[in-house]
Design a protein around this motif. Sequence first.
Motif, mmCIF file in Angstrom:
data_model
loop_
_atom_site.group_PDB
_atom_site.id
_atom_site.type_symbol
_atom_site.label_atom_id
_atom_site.label_comp_id
_atom_site.label_asym_id
_atom_site.label_seq_id
_atom_site.Cartn_x
_atom_site.Cartn_y
_atom_site.Cartn_z
ATOM 1 N N GLY A 193 -73.305 -33.347 -6.782
ATOM 2 C CA GLY A 193 -72.031 -32.659 -6.554
ATOM 3 C C GLY A 193 -71.532 -31.957 -7.806
ATOM 4 N N ALA A 194 -71.733 -32.587 -8.964
ATOM 5 C CA ALA A 194 -71.329 -31.969 -10.229
ATOM 6 C C ALA A 194 -72.132 -30.712 -10.515
ATOM 7 C CB ALA A 194 -71.491 -32.973 -11.367
ATOM 8 N N LEU A 195 -73.429 -30.750 -10.205
ATOM 9 C CA LEU A 195 -74.256 -29.557 -10.392
ATOM 10 C C LEU A 195 -73.755 -28.420 -9.512
ATOM 11 C CD1 LEU A 195 -76.734 -28.189 -11.594
ATOM 12 C CD2 LEU A 195 -78.097 -29.194 -9.748
ATOM 13 N N GLY A 196 -73.357 -28.747 -8.294
ATOM 14 C CA GLY A 196 -72.800 -27.719 -7.416
ATOM 15 C C GLY A 196 -71.539 -27.094 -7.986
ATOM 16 N N VAL A 197 -70.677 -27.924 -8.565
ATOM 17 C CA VAL A 197 -69.451 -27.400 -9.188
ATOM 18 C C VAL A 197 -69.803 -26.460 -10.333
ATOM 19 C CG1 VAL A 197 -67.390 -28.017 -10.504
ATOM 20 C CG2 VAL A 197 -68.070 -29.398 -8.546
ATOM 21 N N ALA A 198 -70.722 -26.873 -11.192
ATOM 22 C CA ALA A 198 -71.081 -26.062 -12.356
ATOM 23 C C ALA A 198 -71.659 -24.719 -11.945
ATOM 24 C CB ALA A 198 -72.089 -26.827 -13.226
ATOM 25 N N VAL A 199 -72.577 -24.720 -10.992
ATOM 26 C CA VAL A 199 -73.202 -23.469 -10.566
ATOM 27 C C VAL A 199 -72.183 -22.556 -9.902
ATOM 28 C CG1 VAL A 199 -74.903 -22.469 -8.992
ATOM 29 C CG2 VAL A 199 -75.494 -24.485 -10.350
ATOM 30 N N ALA A 200 -71.383 -23.110 -9.001
ATOM 31 C CA ALA A 200 -70.414 -22.291 -8.277
ATOM 32 C C ALA A 200 -69.374 -21.680 -9.211
ATOM 33 C CB ALA A 200 -69.725 -23.131 -7.197
ATOM 34 N N VAL A 201 -68.819 -22.481 -10.104
ATOM 35 C CA VAL A 201 -67.729 -22.008 -10.961
ATOM 36 C C VAL A 201 -68.241 -21.036 -12.024
ATOM 37 C CG1 VAL A 201 -65.987 -22.697 -12.648
ATOM 38 C CG2 VAL A 201 -66.295 -24.024 -10.555
ATOM 39 N N VAL A 202 -69.333 -21.367 -12.687
ATOM 40 C CA VAL A 202 -69.812 -20.516 -13.782
ATOM 41 C C VAL A 202 -70.353 -19.189 -13.252
ATOM 42 C CG1 VAL A 202 -71.441 -20.319 -15.695
ATOM 43 C CG2 VAL A 202 -70.256 -22.482 -15.277
ATOM 44 N N LEU A 203 -71.120 -19.228 -12.171
ATOM 45 C CA LEU A 203 -71.598 -17.968 -11.597
ATOM 46 C C LEU A 203 -70.437 -17.138 -11.062
ATOM 47 C CD1 LEU A 203 -74.894 -18.905 -9.717
ATOM 48 C CD2 LEU A 203 -74.595 -18.013 -12.028
ATOM 49 N N GLY A 204 -69.464 -17.806 -10.460
ATOM 50 C CA GLY A 204 -68.277 -17.075 -10.023
ATOM 51 C C GLY A 204 -67.534 -16.454 -11.185
ATOM 52 N N ALA A 205 -67.460 -17.183 -12.305
ATOM 53 C CA ALA A 205 -66.811 -16.640 -13.493
ATOM 54 C C ALA A 205 -67.560 -15.435 -14.031
ATOM 55 C CB ALA A 205 -66.696 -17.717 -14.572
ATOM 56 N N ALA A 206 -68.894 -15.489 -14.018
ATOM 57 C CA ALA A 206 -69.703 -14.358 -14.493
ATOM 58 C C ALA A 206 -69.440 -13.111 -13.649
ATOM 59 C CB ALA A 206 -71.184 -14.712 -14.463
ATOM 60 N N LEU A 207 -69.376 -13.280 -12.337
ATOM 61 C CA LEU A 207 -69.098 -12.139 -11.454
ATOM 62 C C LEU A 207 -67.686 -11.607 -11.678
ATOM 63 C CD1 LEU A 207 -70.714 -13.485 -8.150
ATOM 64 C CD2 LEU A 207 -71.622 -11.710 -9.667
ATOM 65 N N ALA A 208 -66.729 -12.514 -11.892
ATOM 66 C CA ALA A 208 -65.353 -12.084 -12.128
ATOM 67 C C ALA A 208 -65.212 -11.331 -13.451
ATOM 68 C CB ALA A 208 -64.420 -13.296 -12.110
ATOM 69 N N VAL A 209 -65.893 -11.826 -14.498
ATOM 70 C CA VAL A 209 -65.847 -11.144 -15.799
ATOM 71 C C VAL A 209 -66.452 -9.749 -15.688
ATOM 72 C CG1 VAL A 209 -66.804 -11.160 -18.137
ATOM 73 C CG2 VAL A 209 -65.810 -13.242 -17.178
#
Length: 261
Positions: A211-227
């Motif tokens: 579950g933690a890996l899912g959080v990391a992938v979702a949030v960081v990739l989402g942040a990259a797209l937002a940036v």
Amino acid sequence: MPPSTTGTTPTPTRLTRPAATPFREALPVPLVRAGARGRVALTALAAALVTAVLAWRYAGHTDAGRTDREVAALLDTQHGVPRVLAEAFAALGGPLPVAVALLVLAPLAWFLRGGRGLALVLVGPPTAMITTSLVLKPLVERTRGGELAFPSGHTTSVASLAVACGVLVLGLTTLPRALRLLAVAGLAGLVLAVGVGLVVRGYHYPTDTLGALGVAVAVVLGAALAVDAWSDVVADPGPDPRSFDPRERPTDVLPRAVREE
């Protein structure tokens, strides 16, 4: 331009772009290529879905599920070098190692990928850690040994930093593709080692780390797209007003501006 004392017109100085080096692009490039953004968004969505399903499945639980018991049995190591290594890898997700990693990664991201890279490091991993510790853990309320366990905070910390590093490295097109893939494989191995260490030492269930890996992938990739999206908007100067003829009617100018884009 002032006239030359020799009677000849001086040659204007041309500004040259900085040359690329093996570790830095010549010009700022997006964190995620335009052609890959759809796939990256789907990956982030899938990761978030995995975490959501696990959160729903284990909400309020205090014991291990069937999957947890089967995986933990395969990793049952109580003595010797494997136990010491498990403890060492598990400790990498602690507050001090994570803080040091952020302090080192931030200027490195600025050097390699400019403002976009720095923004990713300052936004992505910290947001993932906050999401795990202050949002999901109290919301899911899965416990182990009386402590909130889902998702694993240590795994989130290491995985989010690893995903951010992976995004930075994969965008370095000046490096050979094989070298970039090797670096990403090493980062994935590190995250796996930390997750295994946490399970072996009995700090978390396997599904906590997943579950933690899912959080990391979702949030960081989402942040990259937002940036990237924000940077593209800020960097776009729009149509050059000097390209318009004031004698033209608005209905004549608009189609030409659309064609130029």
